[in-house]
Design an enzyme around this catalytic site. Sequence first.
Site, PDB file in Angstrom:
ATOM      1  N   GLY A  25      19.884  -3.434  -1.270  1.00  0.00           N
ATOM      2  CA  GLY A  25      18.639  -2.751  -0.953  1.00  0.00           C
ATOM      3  C   GLY A  25      18.204  -2.929   0.487  1.00  0.00           C
ATOM      4  O   GLY A  25      17.326  -2.221   0.967  1.00  0.00           O
ATOM      5  N   CYS A  58      14.383  -3.000   3.946  1.00  0.00           N
ATOM      6  CA  CYS A  58      13.248  -2.218   3.439  1.00  0.00           C
ATOM      7  C   CYS A  58      12.847  -2.669   2.045  1.00  0.00           C
ATOM      8  O   CYS A  58      11.682  -2.955   1.785  1.00  0.00           O
ATOM      9  CB  CYS A  58      13.596  -0.729   3.424  1.00  0.00           C
ATOM     10  SG  CYS A  58      12.306   0.290   2.684  1.00  0.00           S
ATOM     11  N   SER A 103       0.924  -3.306  17.423  1.00  0.00           N
ATOM     12  CA  SER A 103       0.074  -2.629  16.432  1.00  0.00           C
ATOM     13  C   SER A 103       0.725  -1.381  15.863  1.00  0.00           C
ATOM     14  O   SER A 103       0.040  -0.445  15.464  1.00  0.00           O
ATOM     15  CB  SER A 103      -1.269  -2.250  17.065  1.00  0.00           C
ATOM     16  OG  SER A 103      -1.099  -1.164  17.968  1.00  0.00           O
ATOM     17  N   ILE A 125       4.180  -2.052  11.247  1.00  0.00           N
ATOM     18  CA  ILE A 125       4.314  -3.410  10.726  1.00  0.00           C
ATOM     19  C   ILE A 125       3.129  -4.275  11.138  1.00  0.00           C
ATOM     20  O   ILE A 125       2.496  -4.937  10.311  1.00  0.00           O
ATOM     21  CB  ILE A 125       5.639  -4.046  11.194  1.00  0.00           C
ATOM     22  CG1 ILE A 125       6.831  -3.302  10.588  1.00  0.00           C
ATOM     23  CG2 ILE A 125       5.705  -5.522  10.806  1.00  0.00           C
ATOM     24  CD1 ILE A 125       8.178  -3.728  11.150  1.00  0.00           C
ATOM     25  N   ALA A 183       5.281  -8.554  16.105  1.00  0.00           N
ATOM     26  CA  ALA A 183       5.602  -7.266  15.484  1.00  0.00           C
ATOM     27  C   ALA A 183       5.820  -6.237  16.588  1.00  0.00           C
ATOM     28  O   ALA A 183       5.198  -5.178  16.618  1.00  0.00           O
ATOM     29  CB  ALA A 183       4.475  -6.836  14.549  1.00  0.00           C
ATOM     30  N   GLY A 204       8.541  -4.542  17.415  1.00  0.00           N
ATOM     31  CA  GLY A 204       9.614  -3.569  17.254  1.00  0.00           C
ATOM     32  C   GLY A 204      10.851  -4.173  16.634  1.00  0.00           C
ATOM     33  O   GLY A 204      10.841  -5.303  16.137  1.00  0.00           O
ATOM     34  N   ALA A 222      12.804   4.454   6.575  1.00  0.00           N
ATOM     35  CA  ALA A 222      13.682   4.422   5.409  1.00  0.00           C
ATOM     36  C   ALA A 222      14.057   5.826   4.942  1.00  0.00           C
ATOM     37  O   ALA A 222      15.227   6.095   4.630  1.00  0.00           O
ATOM     38  CB  ALA A 222      12.997   3.653   4.271  1.00  0.00           C
ATOM     39  N   HIS A 265     -10.279  20.990  -7.245  1.00  0.00           N
ATOM     40  CA  HIS A 265     -11.555  20.333  -6.936  1.00  0.00           C
ATOM     41  C   HIS A 265     -11.981  19.473  -8.118  1.00  0.00           C
ATOM     42  O   HIS A 265     -11.867  19.910  -9.254  1.00  0.00           O
ATOM     43  CB  HIS A 265     -12.624  21.388  -6.661  1.00  0.00           C
ATOM     44  CG  HIS A 265     -13.991  20.822  -6.464  1.00  0.00           C
ATOM     45  ND1 HIS A 265     -14.375  20.219  -5.292  1.00  0.00           N
ATOM     46  CD2 HIS A 265     -15.063  20.740  -7.308  1.00  0.00           C
ATOM     47  CE1 HIS A 265     -15.632  19.807  -5.407  1.00  0.00           C
ATOM     48  NE2 HIS A 265     -16.068  20.116  -6.631  1.00  0.00           N
TER      49      HIS A 265
END
Length: 463
Positions: free
Chosen positions: A37, A40, A180, A183, A267, A269, A317, A442
């Site tokens: 897997g 991801c 930012s 992730i 985070a 990259g 993904a 609606h």
Amino acid sequence: MNYDMIVIGSGPGGYVAAIRASQLGKKVAVVERAELGGICLNWGCIPAKSLLKSAKVYENVKNAVDYGVKINGDISPDIKRMMERSRAIADEMSKGIQYLFKKNKIDHIKGFGKLAGENKVRVESDNGKYEEYVVPHIILATGARPKELSNLKLDRKKIIGYREALTLNKMPESMIIVGSGTIGSEFAYFYNSIGVNVTLVEFLPNIVPLEDEEVSKQLERSFKKAGMKVITGSFVEQVDINGEKCIVTVKTRKGEKEIEADIVLSAVGISPNLENIGIEEIGIEMDKDKIRVDEYYQTNVKGIYAIGDIVHGQSLAHVASAEGIICVENIAGKTPDQLDYKNIPSCTYTSPEVASVGMTEKEAKEAGYEIKVGKFPFIASGKARAIGEKEGFVKLIFDTRYGELLGGHMIGTNVTEMIAEIVVARKLEITGPELIKSIHPHPTMSEAVMEAAAVAYDEVINL
């Protein structure tokens, strides 16, 4: 075994390619040394979304009185239990891939795979032994890992990456998150919502910098309203981890400042996993830091293909999965459509959620389009008011001349589910007037799509 195809890597590109190839009559094996897997499923999309759901449940319980529900007793987050639930879900999903492999008669070769020639794969097991396989088609789907900056080296304790962020069993008092993008923003929302003092640092002028500027600014307002500190246009110069806390030196537009935190989460990259897989030895051409491929993911070496994070395109993904399917269908002699990289949806599962596809307003103007822009705020939506989720909006961008839907940008509850409508509309070349006349149920959040189109064409009723 005599295989028609070997796939190196079992992430959302690799395992999907293997299953589709098996469906088309190929005898397939997948080489994977870790959990089936890939990142991801095991260390990214799925376990992270589990944590985000836990955070949302906690928020809902805290605010239950707003909905007429009284809750007596202590309400507090149990980070250890949240992490255990997240890991259990990832394990279940990995077992699901094992089931799909068995169902589709795909062999899992456990070990580290590398190219040993034009039609040869060498697989080394953990004990140092190796086997070689001669096969006509080899797909490289080795994915990526967190990028490390020289001034932000991971020690896995005080300076961590997303793997460690998914397995903390003790809640820190404070955390600085550097970067930012999807992730960084998702972890910022999670940890802030369960009571961690979060500071989010972004080098570019806006958070989630690839999004439309109005969306970025709305998410920043939402984060600050939730108590998070957001510092944009800044970068981390250094981190001192020698004391009890991390001392982070941040260069801002107003000068340097030092911030203390228990943990720093990097985070910034990802980097493609291309080392030691044999690409240099057999002369596979590169395009900067990615493998060069044609429209069907064939490299310059016959019989060797590459998909996912190791080729140019969005590192998502669903992109890797689509590339894998196109690749194997072409190998099988079919004529699949080439992937339209301009119609790829992007989702960020913060609260509020962010979703987008196509051009931003700025990009459309820079491309020379005369545009109509329609923006419908959720505060004007009956469904949004009923469920108490009024933050955000839907923004649509149309070409004035032909009515072409150039882009869709959303921020709010469940917009990651709503963006698919815009992807399909763009695929089928639906115009603004056609979208207005497509009846939406609606009350729903999705009505905002129709309403935003109506705003662009001065036909809006509920605003």
